[in-house]
Enzyme design. Structure first.
Site, PDB file in Angstrom:
ATOM      1  N   HIS A 216      78.443  44.103  45.516  1.00 29.45           N
ATOM      2  CA  HIS A 216      77.926  44.217  46.885  1.00 29.45           C
ATOM      3  C   HIS A 216      77.240  42.930  47.336  1.00 29.45           C
ATOM      4  O   HIS A 216      76.370  42.958  48.197  1.00 29.45           O
ATOM      5  CB  HIS A 216      76.978  45.421  46.989  1.00 29.45           C
ATOM      6  CG  HIS A 216      77.673  46.706  46.705  1.00 29.45           C
ATOM      7  ND1 HIS A 216      78.557  47.283  47.587  1.00 29.45           N
ATOM      8  CD2 HIS A 216      77.665  47.504  45.604  1.00 29.45           C
ATOM      9  CE1 HIS A 216      79.052  48.394  47.054  1.00 29.45           C
ATOM     10  NE2 HIS A 216      78.528  48.541  45.845  1.00 29.45           N
TER      11      HIS A 216
ATOM     12  N   CYS B  39      41.016  33.533  37.480  1.00 25.63           N
ATOM     13  CA  CYS B  39      39.871  32.780  36.959  1.00 25.63           C
ATOM     14  C   CYS B  39      39.210  33.515  35.796  1.00 25.63           C
ATOM     15  O   CYS B  39      39.206  34.735  35.741  1.00 25.63           O
ATOM     16  CB  CYS B  39      38.818  32.606  38.038  1.00 25.63           C
ATOM     17  SG  CYS B  39      39.454  31.877  39.530  1.00 25.63           S
TER      18      CYS B  39
ATOM     19  N   TRP C 268      41.735  29.385  38.802  1.00 24.74           N
ATOM     20  CA  TRP C 268      43.105  29.503  39.328  1.00 24.74           C
ATOM     21  C   TRP C 268      42.954  29.358  40.831  1.00 24.74           C
ATOM     22  O   TRP C 268      42.379  30.226  41.490  1.00 24.74           O
ATOM     23  CB  TRP C 268      43.670  30.871  38.947  1.00 24.74           C
ATOM     24  CG  TRP C 268      45.139  30.997  39.130  1.00 24.74           C
ATOM     25  CD1 TRP C 268      46.117  30.420  38.375  1.00 24.74           C
ATOM     26  CD2 TRP C 268      45.803  31.768  40.139  1.00 24.74           C
ATOM     27  NE1 TRP C 268      47.342  30.793  38.842  1.00 24.74           N
ATOM     28  CE2 TRP C 268      47.190  31.612  39.919  1.00 24.74           C
ATOM     29  CE3 TRP C 268      45.391  32.563  41.190  1.00 24.74           C
ATOM     30  CZ2 TRP C 268      48.147  32.230  40.716  1.00 24.74           C
ATOM     31  CZ3 TRP C 268      46.337  33.179  41.983  1.00 24.74           C
ATOM     32  CH2 TRP C 268      47.702  33.013  41.745  1.00 24.74           C
TER      33      TRP C 268
ATOM     34  N   LYS D  89      61.428  38.067  32.456  1.00 23.82           N
ATOM     35  CA  LYS D  89      60.930  37.314  31.304  1.00 23.82           C
ATOM     36  C   LYS D  89      61.494  35.893  31.314  1.00 23.82           C
ATOM     37  O   LYS D  89      60.771  34.919  31.113  1.00 23.82           O
ATOM     38  CB  LYS D  89      61.315  37.988  29.969  1.00 23.82           C
ATOM     39  CG  LYS D  89      60.566  39.223  29.599  1.00 23.82           C
ATOM     40  CD  LYS D  89      59.145  39.002  29.143  1.00 23.82           C
ATOM     41  CE  LYS D  89      58.174  39.078  30.264  1.00 23.82           C
ATOM     42  NZ  LYS D  89      57.688  40.345  30.712  1.00 23.82           N
TER      43      LYS D  89
ATOM     44  N   ASN E 298      34.630  34.162  40.566  1.00 19.20           N
ATOM     45  CA  ASN E 298      35.993  34.662  40.389  1.00 19.20           C
ATOM     46  C   ASN E 298      36.312  35.586  41.555  1.00 19.20           C
ATOM     47  O   ASN E 298      35.580  36.540  41.785  1.00 19.20           O
ATOM     48  CB  ASN E 298      36.075  35.425  39.055  1.00 19.20           C
ATOM     49  CG  ASN E 298      37.477  35.869  38.724  1.00 19.20           C
ATOM     50  OD1 ASN E 298      38.395  35.645  39.497  1.00 19.20           O
ATOM     51  ND2 ASN E 298      37.644  36.490  37.578  1.00 19.20           N
ATOM     52  N   GLY E 299      37.354  35.283  42.314  1.00 18.14           N
ATOM     53  CA  GLY E 299      37.714  36.131  43.453  1.00 18.14           C
ATOM     54  C   GLY E 299      37.641  35.346  44.750  1.00 18.14           C
ATOM     55  O   GLY E 299      37.616  34.110  44.749  1.00 18.14           O
TER      56      GLY E 299
ATOM     57  N   GLU F 123      63.758  43.510  33.638  1.00  8.47           N
ATOM     58  CA  GLU F 123      62.711  42.943  32.786  1.00  8.47           C
ATOM     59  C   GLU F 123      63.205  41.675  32.082  1.00  8.47           C
ATOM     60  O   GLU F 123      62.465  40.687  31.958  1.00  8.47           O
ATOM     61  CB  GLU F 123      62.259  44.015  31.769  1.00  8.47           C
ATOM     62  CG  GLU F 123      61.196  43.586  30.779  1.00  8.47           C
ATOM     63  CD  GLU F 123      59.906  43.072  31.413  1.00  8.47           C
ATOM     64  OE1 GLU F 123      59.718  43.179  32.637  1.00  8.47           O
ATOM     65  OE2 GLU F 123      59.086  42.515  30.658  1.00  8.47           O
TER      66      GLU F 123
ATOM     67  N   LYS G 174      47.435  36.158  33.910  1.00  8.24           N
ATOM     68  CA  LYS G 174      47.659  37.380  33.128  1.00  8.24           C
ATOM     69  C   LYS G 174      47.252  38.630  33.901  1.00  8.24           C
ATOM     70  O   LYS G 174      47.965  39.616  33.924  1.00  8.24           O
ATOM     71  CB  LYS G 174      46.874  37.294  31.818  1.00  8.24           C
ATOM     72  CG  LYS G 174      47.060  38.489  30.905  1.00  8.24           C
ATOM     73  CD  LYS G 174      48.420  38.489  30.253  1.00  8.24           C
ATOM     74  CE  LYS G 174      48.644  39.678  29.343  1.00  8.24           C
ATOM     75  NZ  LYS G 174      50.067  39.827  29.028  1.00  8.24           N
TER      76      LYS G 174
ATOM     77  N   GLU H  78      59.940  33.803  34.104  1.00  9.06           N
ATOM     78  CA  GLU H  78      58.525  33.524  33.869  1.00  9.06           C
ATOM     79  C   GLU H  78      58.303  32.405  32.878  1.00  9.06           C
ATOM     80  O   GLU H  78      57.487  31.527  33.113  1.00  9.06           O
ATOM     81  CB  GLU H  78      57.858  34.760  33.241  1.00  9.06           C
ATOM     82  CG  GLU H  78      57.368  35.792  34.161  1.00  9.06           C
ATOM     83  CD  GLU H  78      56.576  36.853  33.412  1.00  9.06           C
ATOM     84  OE1 GLU H  78      57.156  37.526  32.539  1.00  9.06           O
ATOM     85  OE2 GLU H  78      55.386  37.004  33.703  1.00  9.06           O
TER      86      GLU H  78
ATOM     87  N   ARG I 242      44.710  33.966  30.824  1.00  4.75           N
ATOM     88  CA  ARG I 242      44.655  34.567  32.159  1.00  4.75           C
ATOM     89  C   ARG I 242      45.326  33.691  33.203  1.00  4.75           C
ATOM     90  O   ARG I 242      45.628  34.154  34.294  1.00  4.75           O
ATOM     91  CB  ARG I 242      43.195  34.806  32.563  1.00  4.75           C
ATOM     92  CG  ARG I 242      42.485  35.822  31.694  1.00  4.75           C
ATOM     93  CD  ARG I 242      41.002  35.810  31.955  1.00  4.75           C
ATOM     94  NE  ARG I 242      40.662  36.233  33.286  1.00  4.75           N
ATOM     95  CZ  ARG I 242      40.373  37.479  33.642  1.00  4.75           C
ATOM     96  NH1 ARG I 242      40.377  38.422  32.735  1.00  4.75           N
ATOM     97  NH2 ARG I 242      40.067  37.775  34.873  1.00  4.75           N
TER      98      ARG I 242
HETATM   99  O1  M6R Z   1      48.217  44.255  34.245  1.00  2.00           O
HETATM  100  P1  M6R Z   1      49.420  44.768  34.977  1.00  2.00           P
HETATM  101  O2  M6R Z   1      50.336  45.540  34.118  1.00  2.00           O
HETATM  102  O3  M6R Z   1      49.050  45.547  36.214  1.00  2.00           O
HETATM  103  O4  M6R Z   1      50.175  43.477  35.467  1.00  2.00           O
HETATM  104  C1  M6R Z   1      51.244  43.545  36.363  1.00  2.00           C
HETATM  105  C2  M6R Z   1      51.953  42.208  36.472  1.00  2.00           C
HETATM  106  O5  M6R Z   1      51.094  41.249  36.998  1.00  2.00           O
HETATM  107  C3  M6R Z   1      52.493  41.731  35.131  1.00  2.00           C
HETATM  108  O6  M6R Z   1      53.328  42.671  34.544  1.00  2.00           O
HETATM  109  C4  M6R Z   1      53.253  40.410  35.302  1.00  2.00           C
HETATM  110  O7  M6R Z   1      54.440  40.631  36.006  1.00  2.00           O
HETATM  111  C5  M6R Z   1      53.518  39.788  33.934  1.00  2.00           C
HETATM  112  N1  M6R Z   1      53.405  38.378  34.035  1.00  2.00           N
HETATM  113  C6  M6R Z   1      54.850  40.129  33.406  1.00  2.00           C
HETATM  114  O8  M6R Z   1      55.172  39.461  32.235  1.00  2.00           O
END
Ligand code: M6R
Length: 616
Positions: free
Chosen positions: A511, A2, A77, A492, A101-102, A488, A611, A495, A27
């Site tokens: 395996h 949020c 969110w 990506k 928020n939270g 990674e 985010k 995501e 976010r």
């Molecule tokens: O702010 P942070 O680096 O702690 O965030 C960790 C993850 O939430 C963040 O890397 C998330 O996986 C991203 N969406 C990756 O692109």
């Protein structure tokens, strides 16, 4: 997660709130709304879905609202209750209007109390319940500030609220107990509040980060701070941010993510300049003197934790720290580490890596370790973020603001931080690292060449994405330093394009995962000319023999590799093995981006993602 924006002062508030919320869109959210004073009453406009649905309710005519100078806005969110308009914030409970928020953990208990008091909540949210607590306290005669304070003391959980009341027009109360809240004085007179600094910096770069258990009272005169428990006035330190509002715009790129990939060479240089001191430090990896360096020097072992993309950076960190610094290094996901019973040997330094500095699980590890008396270090991109205040010492990367939800340039600079630590500690242990530092300094130039929009690399990546995007699924494989990049790359792709993708260490394919391979699968093989190259090629042969389409990413001129691939992206020859991850990750980021463009997904704000993950 949020996002909150609040304002009171001399500027018309409606447009300021919408603009501020736009800055927080990255976010992640699924509904939005604003509330503002209009002729002594608070008006609310909110909607499920995107912020544009709220903006449309003003029919692009803000004229009737130019006399409105106080309000709050929110992007939600969903946690408690579906992402509907009714559950969207702000919420009204009588003359009280609030955003939150939270999570309120004793939600059920508070709900029964509210129902006993004869209130009928209109939404499924925990936020509205808090509003009723405030309303009841104000109805007993408390001021807005005292009512918010008293109500907050009766809830459990990690959250922040920002509250208005028609009984006290021109006052905004914010409380932080968990989710971040940043505040600044409006130079024209007034107060700005937000979940992070991005909506604020165009008005004032001197900001205050609220700590847990603190209240801010904003009025046209400015901002005052109080302790939540005692109610006593407190002094707060202002932090000067070096981010500019221009950095927050797309600057001609179709998406923030692409812009941020292209910013990697500059982010690299800025981080290098921030972390090193080439004039006085004697070490050829000249880390600038700071408290974190002392902690690293004292450590006998390292335990590093992180989530998501930052976890992939720490995996790479382990390879470098063990190779160069010869320091035993354990890495773990924060969410796993915090709930097991780890054995922490004396002399261990616990490091939390989080670009946002706000990830709940990583912060929890830092707090738990501090309670045990274990020294802690943070690595973050955000000055003033929670980890920077809670860890014993902190290193900053200098990526500038990262708006795309998919982390790119922050990962890039996290990798650099690890390499610099490893090189510096390694030199102290006799490793020959001078030549490597020289290569690091040259890397941004090389990278800029690789990113040339009309160059071979970009055209190969685009071609591969065009041919491969209808395929059923993707594996990314690599060994050694390429393994974290394989993880990674898969993250990506998942995501931002919602395509099934998995990252594997090349040696693990046989395996189990190899059972998945058929002619509808793509295997992205990361095989630069390094000490793992030949082993990775064997893994390539295994999957190719089973029909997989191969996208190889390796060294230009590697005829053996390119002849085995359906698509091949060649990186410049002669690059040091330790620097290859920087080039490889750029290619996998671009490949995911191009594929997502073809899929037509919401690249900068992928569905279901946030985010900064400030709840566990
Ligand atoms: O702010 P942070 O680096 O702690 O965030 C960790 C993850 O939430 C963040 O890397 C998330 O996986 C991203 N969406 C990756 O692109």
């Amino acid at each position: 997660m949020c996002g909150i924006v609040g304002y009171v002062g001399k500027r018309p508030v409606v447009e300021l709130l919408l603009k501020g919320l736009k800055r927080l869109e990255y976010r992640g959210y699924d509904s939005a709304g604003v509330a503002f004073f209009q002729n002594g009453k608070i008006e609310i406009k909110k909607s499920e879905g995107k912020l544009d649905n709220v903006a449309k309710q003003f029919k692009e005519n803000f004229e009737p609202y130019t006399n409105s100078y106080c309000g709050i806005g929110h992007t939600r969110w969903a946690t408690h209750g579906k992402p509907t308009t009714q559950n969207a914030h702000p919420h009204r409970t009588g003359h009280v209007v609030l955003v939150h928020n939270g999570i309120i953990e004793n939600y059920q208990e508070i709900r029964s109390e509210i129902l006993n008091h004869g209130h009928q909540p209109a939404s499924e949210t925990d936020t509205e319940l808090f509003g009723y607590l405030v309303l009841d306290e104000m109805n007993k005669g408390l001021s807005l500030k005292d009512a918010v304070r008293k109500s907050f003391l009766s809830i459990k959980g990690s959250c922040s609220v920002v509250v208005l009341s028609e009984k006290e027009p021109g006052t905004i109360i914010g409380v932080r107990h968990g989710s971040p809240l940043v505040v600044a004085q409006d130079p024209l007179g007034g107060a700005l509040l937000a979940s992070d600094a991005q909506p604020i910096i165009e008005y004032n770069k001197e900001v205050v980060f609220l700590d847990h258990g603190e209240i801010v009272v904003g009025t046209e005169k400015g901002i005052d701070f109080f302790d939540l428990k005692s109610g006593k006035s407190i002094e707060k330190k202002r932090v000067s941010l070096d981010w500019s509002s221009e950095q927050l715009d797309k600057q001609g790129f179709p998406h923030y993510m692409l812009k941020e990939i292209y910013e990697q060479p500059n982010a690299f240089v800025d981080t290098l300049n921030l972390m090193i001191d080439r004039f006085t430090a004697k070490n050829p990896f000249p880390l600038a003197k700071q408290p974190g360096v002392e902690l690293l020097y004292k450590a006998k072992e390292l335990q590093i934790v992180a989530c998501g993309t930052s976890y992939h950076a720490i995996l790479l960190g382990k390879y470098w720290l063990e190779k160069w610094a010869k320091i035993p290094t354990q890495v773990d996901l924060s969410s796993e580490f915090r709930y097991r019973a780890p054995v922490i040997k004396p002399g261990t330094l616990v490091i939390g890596v989080t670009q946002s500095g706000e990830t709940a699980d990583t912060l929890a590890v830092i707090r738990d370790m501090k309670q045990l008396g274990v020294p802690t270090l943070g690595l973050t991109n955000v000055r003033g973020s929670t980890i920077s205040r809670e860890a014993d010492a902190v290193f900053y990367t200098a990526s500038g603001p990262e708006v795309g939800v998919a982390a790119t340039k922050t990962f890039f600079t996290q990798m650099l931080a690890f390499l610099l630590w490893a090189g510096n500690l390694g030199f102290n242990h006799g490793a020959k690292v001078s030549y490597l530092f020289q290569k690091i300094v040259e890397l941004p130039h090389l990278l800029k060449d690789c990113l040339s929009p009309d160059g071979e690399i970009i055209s190969e990546v685009k071609n591969a994405a065009k041919t491969l995007f209808p395929m059923k699924g993707f594996f990314f494989i690599g060994r050694g330093l390429s393994f974290p990049i394989a993880l990674e790359g898969a993250l990506k792709l998942k995501e931002i394009s919602y395509v099934h993708a998995e990252g594997y260490a090349g040696g693990e394919l046989k395996h189990g995962p190899i059972a998945m391979i058929d002619d509808q699968m793509v295997v992205v093989v990361l095989a630069p000319q390094d000490c793992w190259h030949d082993k990775t090629i064997s893994n390539l042969e295994e999957v190719k023999a089973r029909g997989a389409k191969i996208l190889g990413i390796g060294t230009r001129g590697d005829k053996m590799l390119s002849s085995l691939c359906h698509h091949f992206v060649g990186l410049p020859p002669g690059v040091e093995e330790d620097l290859m991850p920087f080039l490889l990750v750029t290619v996998v980021q671009l490949f995911s981006y191009e594929l997502a463009v073809l899929k037509g997904t919401d690249i900068d704000q992928p569905r279901n993602l946030a985010k900064s993950v400030t709840v566990e």
